[in-house]
Design an enzyme around this catalytic site. Structure first.
Site, PDB file in Angstrom:
ATOM      1  N   HIS A  68      41.712 -10.018 -27.427  1.00 45.85           N
ATOM      2  CA  HIS A  68      41.712 -11.094 -28.418  1.00 45.85           C
ATOM      3  C   HIS A  68      40.986 -10.605 -29.673  1.00 45.85           C
ATOM      4  O   HIS A  68      39.914 -10.001 -29.567  1.00 45.85           O
ATOM      5  CB  HIS A  68      41.001 -12.330 -27.837  1.00 45.85           C
ATOM      6  CG  HIS A  68      40.990 -13.482 -28.784  1.00 45.85           C
ATOM      7  ND1 HIS A  68      42.110 -14.252 -29.019  1.00 45.85           N
ATOM      8  CD2 HIS A  68      40.016 -13.964 -29.585  1.00 45.85           C
ATOM      9  CE1 HIS A  68      41.814 -15.174 -29.914  1.00 45.85           C
ATOM     10  NE2 HIS A  68      40.551 -15.020 -30.288  1.00 45.85           N
ATOM     11  N   ASP A  91      41.965 -16.109 -17.133  1.00 49.91           N
ATOM     12  CA  ASP A  91      41.923 -17.217 -16.184  1.00 49.91           C
ATOM     13  C   ASP A  91      42.820 -18.334 -16.723  1.00 49.91           C
ATOM     14  O   ASP A  91      43.597 -18.102 -17.665  1.00 49.91           O
ATOM     15  CB  ASP A  91      40.468 -17.671 -15.925  1.00 49.91           C
ATOM     16  CG  ASP A  91      39.818 -18.268 -17.168  1.00 49.91           C
ATOM     17  OD1 ASP A  91      40.528 -18.495 -18.181  1.00 49.91           O
ATOM     18  OD2 ASP A  91      38.605 -18.521 -17.127  1.00 49.91           O
ATOM     19  N   LYS A 144      41.669  -1.337 -35.213  1.00 44.55           N
ATOM     20  CA  LYS A 144      41.155   0.008 -34.922  1.00 44.55           C
ATOM     21  C   LYS A 144      40.246  -0.025 -33.693  1.00 44.55           C
ATOM     22  O   LYS A 144      40.312   0.845 -32.820  1.00 44.55           O
ATOM     23  CB  LYS A 144      40.348   0.494 -36.134  1.00 44.55           C
ATOM     24  CG  LYS A 144      40.717   1.869 -36.570  1.00 44.55           C
ATOM     25  CD  LYS A 144      40.017   2.272 -37.817  1.00 44.55           C
ATOM     26  CE  LYS A 144      39.495   3.686 -37.603  1.00 44.55           C
ATOM     27  NZ  LYS A 144      38.550   4.095 -38.621  1.00 44.55           N
TER      28      LYS A 144
END
Ligand code: GRF
Length: 205
Positions: free
Chosen positions: A114, A146, A177
């Site tokens: 994320h 989850d 990066k």
């Protein structure tokens, strides 16, 4: 584990696939004891599918259209992943929320990356959320998946500065990066049996 001691990965994608590429590159460099067993995309035009094909990896387009609900779609995902002997599912820009059908089939064996420092800025447009909020640092998070949205136990995070003149684009590039560094690293730790989930914590070592 596949016969040759490599962890079989199933990578789920929807877009460009630069994280997929980083994982493939690390494997080809001999730095990761894993094998990409298949790449599955819900979008037919995902560049990630072309990247997979270029490396001789089965590239599967599985459109959502035609399935009778999200559970039915996920059941088919599970079938394909198992068919390819997948041990660890790697979400790399897969733009669909998973149902318990797949989460339970691969319990603590699904990773996601994320583009923010969770639990800050979950969900969509994380880089824009960070800029709008005015934080001075952001980054990326690899976590196990989850049932919640970006809520699973955290494996690795990396921090980047947020600069005065950043746009969503420049901040995204800086974060990307770091994603390309920590995602293969998280998979390496998994492949070496170094990740233990204890409640909300992932103990590394
Ligand atoms: C990354 O920013 C990742 O954090 C998010 O989706 C994006 C995928 O990028 N989950 P790419 O397709 O790997 O370039």
């Amino acid at each position: 584990m596949s016969d040759n001691g490599l962890v079989n990965l199933g990578v789920l994608v929807s877009g460009n696939g630069t994280n997929l590429q980083a994982i493939i590159d690390r494997i080809e460099a001999g730095a990761l004891s894993a094998r990409v067993a298949c790449v599955i995309s819900n979008k037919g035009d995902a560049r990630a599918l072309q990247r997979a094909e270029k490396h001789g990896i089965p590239a599967i387009h599985l459109p959502y259209k035609g399935f009778d609900g999200r559970e039915a779609y996920d059941a088919e995902l599970v079938r394909i992943l198992k068919d390819h002997g997948v041990e660890l599912v790697v979400l790399a820009g897969f733009m669909r929320i998973l149902t318990p059908v797949i989460i339970n089939a691969f319990s603590n064996r699904i990773m996601n990356i994320h583009p923010a420092l969770l639990p800050a800025f979950p969900g969509l447009d994380a880089q824009k959320q960070a800029l709008d909020y005015g934080v001075k640092v952001s980054g990326c998070t690899v976590h196990f998946v989850d049932a919640g949205c970006d809520t699973g136990p955290i494996i690795i995070q990396a921090v980047v500065p947020v600069l005065e003149d950043d746009t969503e684009d420049t901040l995204s590039q800086r974060i990307h990066k770091e994603e390309h560094r920590i995602y293969p690293e998280a998979i390496r730790l998994y492949s070496e049996g170094k990740l233990k989930v204890a409640g909300r914590r992932v103990v590394v070592g």
